[in-house]
Design an enzyme around this catalytic site. Sequence first.
Site, short mmCIF file in Angstrom:
data_model
loop_
_atom_site.label_atom_id
_atom_site.label_comp_id
_atom_site.label_asym_id
_atom_site.label_seq_id
_atom_site.Cartn_x
_atom_site.Cartn_y
_atom_site.Cartn_z
N GLU A 50 -4.82 -21.05 16.23
CA GLU A 50 -4.06 -19.78 16.36
C GLU A 50 -5.34 -19.03 16.08
OE1 GLU A 50 -0.51 -19.80 14.08
OE2 GLU A 50 0.69 -20.87 14.96
N HIS A 108 3.18 -16.80 16.99
CA HIS A 108 3.60 -16.82 15.49
C HIS A 108 4.34 -16.23 14.59
CE1 HIS A 108 2.53 -20.17 11.49
NE2 HIS A 108 3.23 -19.66 11.33
N1 LIG Z 1 6.85 -20.12 12.59
C1 LIG Z 1 7.11 -19.82 11.39
O1 LIG Z 1 6.85 -18.63 11.05
C2 LIG Z 1 7.64 -20.26 9.63
C3 LIG Z 1 9.24 -20.15 9.19
C4 LIG Z 1 8.23 -20.72 7.90
C5 LIG Z 1 8.57 -22.03 8.18
N2 LIG Z 1 8.24 -22.78 8.61
C6 LIG Z 1 7.15 -24.11 8.70
O2 LIG Z 1 8.45 -25.20 8.41
C7 LIG Z 1 8.28 -26.23 7.46
C8 LIG Z 1 9.68 -26.54 7.07
O3 LIG Z 1 10.02 -25.68 6.32
P1 LIG Z 1 11.15 -25.80 5.53
O4 LIG Z 1 11.60 -25.00 4.64
O5 LIG Z 1 12.59 -26.36 6.25
O6 LIG Z 1 10.87 -26.78 4.43
P2 LIG Z 1 11.37 -28.03 4.31
O7 LIG Z 1 10.35 -29.26 2.85
O8 LIG Z 1 12.53 -27.27 3.49
O9 LIG Z 1 11.39 -28.87 4.74
C9 LIG Z 1 10.81 -29.82 5.53
C10 LIG Z 1 11.35 -31.46 5.83
O10 LIG Z 1 10.69 -32.02 6.85
C11 LIG Z 1 10.74 -33.44 6.14
N3 LIG Z 1 9.33 -33.83 6.48
C12 LIG Z 1 8.13 -34.15 5.65
N4 LIG Z 1 7.38 -35.24 6.42
C13 LIG Z 1 8.75 -35.80 7.71
C14 LIG Z 1 8.22 -36.85 8.30
N5 LIG Z 1 7.28 -37.62 8.46
N6 LIG Z 1 9.59 -37.34 8.91
C15 LIG Z 1 10.95 -37.02 9.23
N7 LIG Z 1 11.39 -35.89 7.98
C16 LIG Z 1 9.81 -35.30 7.05
C17 LIG Z 1 11.40 -33.23 4.51
O11 LIG Z 1 11.77 -34.55 4.24
C18 LIG Z 1 12.44 -31.96 4.52
O12 LIG Z 1 13.54 -32.40 4.11
C19 LIG Z 1 7.40 -24.53 7.47
O13 LIG Z 1 6.36 -26.47 6.43
C20 LIG Z 1 6.61 -24.70 7.84
O14 LIG Z 1 5.20 -24.73 8.32
C21 LIG Z 1 7.13 -21.80 9.95
O1 LIG Z 2 2.96 -15.47 7.51
C1 LIG Z 2 3.68 -16.12 8.01
O2 LIG Z 2 3.90 -15.16 9.03
C2 LIG Z 2 3.97 -16.51 8.96
C3 LIG Z 2 4.84 -17.91 7.88
C4 LIG Z 2 5.39 -19.11 8.17
O3 LIG Z 2 4.51 -19.60 8.77
C5 LIG Z 2 5.55 -19.92 7.35
O4 LIG Z 2 5.34 -21.27 7.06
O5 LIG Z 2 6.38 -19.43 6.05
#
Ligand SMILES: NC(=O)c1ccc[n+]([C@@H]2O[C@H](COP(=O)([O-])OP(=O)(O)OC[C@H]3O[C@@H](n4cnc5c(N)ncnc54)[C@H](O)[C@@H]3O)[C@@H](O)[C@H]2O)c1
Ligand SMILES: O=C(O)CC[C@@H](O)C(=O)O
Length: 323
Positions: free
Chosen positions: A261, A279
Amino acid sequence: MKHPVVLIADQLSPAAVDALGEGVEIRHCDGTDRAVLLAAVRDADALLVRSGTRADAEVIAAGTRLKVIGRAGVGLDNVDVDAATRAGVLVVNTPTANIVSAAEMTCALLLAAARNLPQAGRSLKQGSWERSRFTGTELSGKVLGIVGLGRIGALVAERLAAFGMEVISYDPYVAGGRPTELGIEMTGLDDLLTRADFVTVHLPRTPETVGLIGAEALAKAKPTAYFVNVARGGIIDEAALTDALRAGRIAGAALDVFENEPPADSPLLTLDNVVATPHLGASTHEAQEKAGTQVAESVALALKGAPVPDAVNAPRPFAGVSS
Ligand SMILES: NC(=O)c1ccc[n+]([C@@H]2O[C@H](COP(=O)([O-])OP(=O)(O)OC[C@H]3O[C@@H](n4cnc5c(N)ncnc54)[C@H](O)[C@@H]3O)[C@@H](O)[C@H]2O)c1
Ligand SMILES: O=C(O)CC[C@@H](O)C(=O)O
């Protein structure tokens, strides 16, 4: 007495500065500029980042005064937590601040892909009126496969079930009655891939999850399937995804995140059947205010040597920095 220095290396909500309070000296730098970051972190007692700054072992080693790294968001793949722990640096994040925004973004991208919204809008603005070209797909009655049923996955399940989707999920670490409560059938990854009309991944980026959806997994999907990634780039292998989309082995993809990114020269961005955003999953006023406030409160506690609820590691205790 000198105030502790808090270095803010990404664009944070002004609420973060308010929540840090009076007893700190706040400095800003561009965390994406390596040389600037490495120089600025030398004087910092605390480093605050979002996803744009890599707080890796080199940065942690340069930050010889660092006590705490605050991540305003969920994913910790840009913070070397092991290196921080070895260096005695506490790491804190905001595990719930942006989950509603990320779930809503997932639904928005999924709907945008299913109904060709960006492509149709672009065509209209270019003067065309192509109603049959952009015939889409209903969600009602379709199977949604959620890979990773954590906080965001569960919120997506609740929201898309309201569209009449049948929700199935793969997550080997989920136990207890939560899936049943949500009406979700837990299944294996292969079964999910063969049955789902829409696959959405909600996993952290770890050695185990990078490439989890690769060529072999994509080959199991329906030719009408859409893949959505609002988690982390690389969980769906980009080269394999590009091949599958080009060959028409799947119908489309909706991507908020990329292996690199910004994704300079990514062939994915040249494909008509890809909907993409830079993102933006956490980029709402509400999520940023919560993330900024929560991370700042945790950092302020850490600088006083007080216990921090969202600490993700347990380095040796330190006595706090007085102001
Ligand atoms: N695009 C964005 O801006 C944005 C925003 C927030 C979070 N995220 C991403 O989303 C991800 C998930 O967030 P969350 O709050 O749901 O996290 P979380 O920890 O609540 O959930 C992650 C889930 O993945 C499961 N998991 C882990 N390894 C696995 C595997 N190999 N196979 C299947 N399941 C597996 C875990 O058991 C858990 O239930 C974050 O780690 C982050 O990278 C992106
Ligand atoms: O910094 C951001 O806005 C992205 C955060 C998001 O990817 C997260 O993992 O919480």
